[in-house]
Design a protein around this motif. Structure first.
Motif: not given
Ligand code: ADP
Ligand code: MG
Length: 365
Positions: A22-24, A27-29, A46-55
């Motif tokens: 997660g961020y700050s 938790r995001v995933v 998964g759909p946009s915003g589900c946490g793929k890039t974060t993981l």
């Molecule tokens: P995906 O790649 O599936 O579209 P992300 O991993 O980019 O999803 O984002 C998942 C969630 O984390 C979203 O709600 C997004 O707004 C949030 N998020 C992504 N990057 C950051 C960041 N650097 N700081 C805070 N929140 C973030």
């Protein structure tokens, strides 16, 4: 819920063990567990915003984990309080906005990550990769003179040059024409196979995932719904979200009768049912378009054509059953029915997939 896919026969290159990112502090995933064997290709879908890039960024080492552990090739690289930096992970990355260096020629771009190698080794690696991506002889070309697809392949070669054990690709085909995407996904898959590189692709496009991956993680709102082959995601979806997100289909109401059988507007559908669905249980049944055959000679279920979409080899029909239930059905395009035609159907189920009624499960799109 923890879902694991352990395959002790194959050495796992990537292990996610109950990982939260997660961020700050948010938790995001959540609670992601999966194992990807060496040399295999996985996908986060998964759909946009589900946490793929974060993981993916956590696997690369750009983000730390708040819980759990990430192991690469047997080594613990992320756990709370410890994050091995990306440059020490033998991981390559290709992003959607893969900018090549405009002032460097193709050879300079590809060799960028191996500047420390001897001149001879560098030149050999550049030639080898250009052959692999089908661009032999392009060493002295500049990025602006190349097509988008060629630039994408150069970016891939650049990421592969240092021979990373793991290549991470974040929606690398999103800027390409939709017709090209599955082709290039197949091509990149073949290149990773040839190099013996383990790969993880992030995408929101199931066709891309199907063309690319041995195993696919379907993520819904930061949680792992299923980590499985494309075949099983389609035929054995773990929950409604997967049923809905992967492939086409409709969900119709049914009631369990005796002997592994569900009574629906399509009649009795037979198939093995889990013990938790005793006789009399109200359920929802997944009907894929290929579970139904249009058959005016032998079919005994009556339906009316509501609409149809031509897809080349087949039509996707939307049909209304006599009680008003709507379903989808694919049929070869030489059977050319028109809207409001009355047709007959028969069942062609290979898998019976049911969900508890009213259990809306994870949010649907
Ligand atoms: P995906 O790649 O599936 O579209 P992300 O991993 O980019 O999803 O984002 C998942 C969630 O984390 C979203 O709600 C997004 O707004 C949030 N998020 C992504 N990057 C950051 C960041 N650097 N700081 C805070 N929140 C973030
Ligand atoms: Mg993303």
């Amino acid at each position: 819920m923890t879902i694991t896919n352990r395959n002790p026969a194959a050495a796992a290159e990537v292990v996610l063990d109950d990982v939260d990112v997660g961020y700050s502090g948010q938790r995001v995933v959540h609670a992601i567990s999966l194992e990807l064997p060496r040399g295999q290709i996985g996908c986060l879908l998964g759909p946009s915003g589900c946490g793929k890039t974060t993981l993916l960024r956590a696997i690369a080492g750009f983000e730390g984990v708040m819980r759990g552990e990430i192991r690469l090739n047997g080594e613990s690289v992320s756990r709370p309080g410890f994050t091995l930096p990306p440059e020490r992970r033998s991981v390559g990355m290709v992003f959607q906005d893969f900018a090549l260096f405009p002032h460097l020629d193709v050879a300079g771009n590809i060799a960028f990550g191996v500047r420390g190698w001897s001149r001879g080794d560098r030149d050999r690696r550049v030639r080898e990769l250009l052959r692999l991506i089908g661009l032999s002889g392009y060493e002295r070309a500049y990025p602006h003179a190349l097509s988008g697809g060629q630039q994408q392949r150069i970016a891939l070669a650049r990421a592969l040059a240092p021979k990373p054990e793991l290549l991470l690709l974040d929606e690398p085909f999103s800027n390409m024409d939709i017709e090209l995407r599955t082709d290039i996904a197949h091509e990149v898959r073949a290149i990773l196979r040839a190099e013996g590189t383990t790969g993880i692709l992030v995408t929101h496009d199931q066709n891309e995932a199907f063309a690319f991956a041995d195993c696919i993680a379907v993520l819904n709102n930061g949680r792992l719904s299923q980590w499985d082959t494309a075949y099983h995601l389609y035929h054995r979806p773990a929950d409604r979200f997967v049923a809905d997100f992967v492939g086409e289909g409709t969900i119709i109401p049914g009631k369990v009768c005796e002997n592994n059988c569900v009574e629906t507007a399509l009649g009795k559908i037979r198939g093995p049912l889990s013990d938790r669905f005793g006789p009399g249980t109200a359920v929802d049944v997944l009907v894929r378009p290929d579970d139904i055959a249009l058959d005016n000679d032998r079919g005994d279920i009556k339906a009316e054509v509501l609409s149809k979409a031509f897809r080349g080899a087949d039509f996707l029909y939307t049909l209304r059953l006599q009680d008003g239930t709507e379903i989808l059905c694919v049929a070869p395009s030489h059977d050319n029915f028109v809207v409001s035609d009355h047709v007959r159907l028969r069942l062609n189920f290979s898998h019976l997939v049911v969900f508890p009624r009213g259990d809306s499960g994870p949010a649907r799109r």
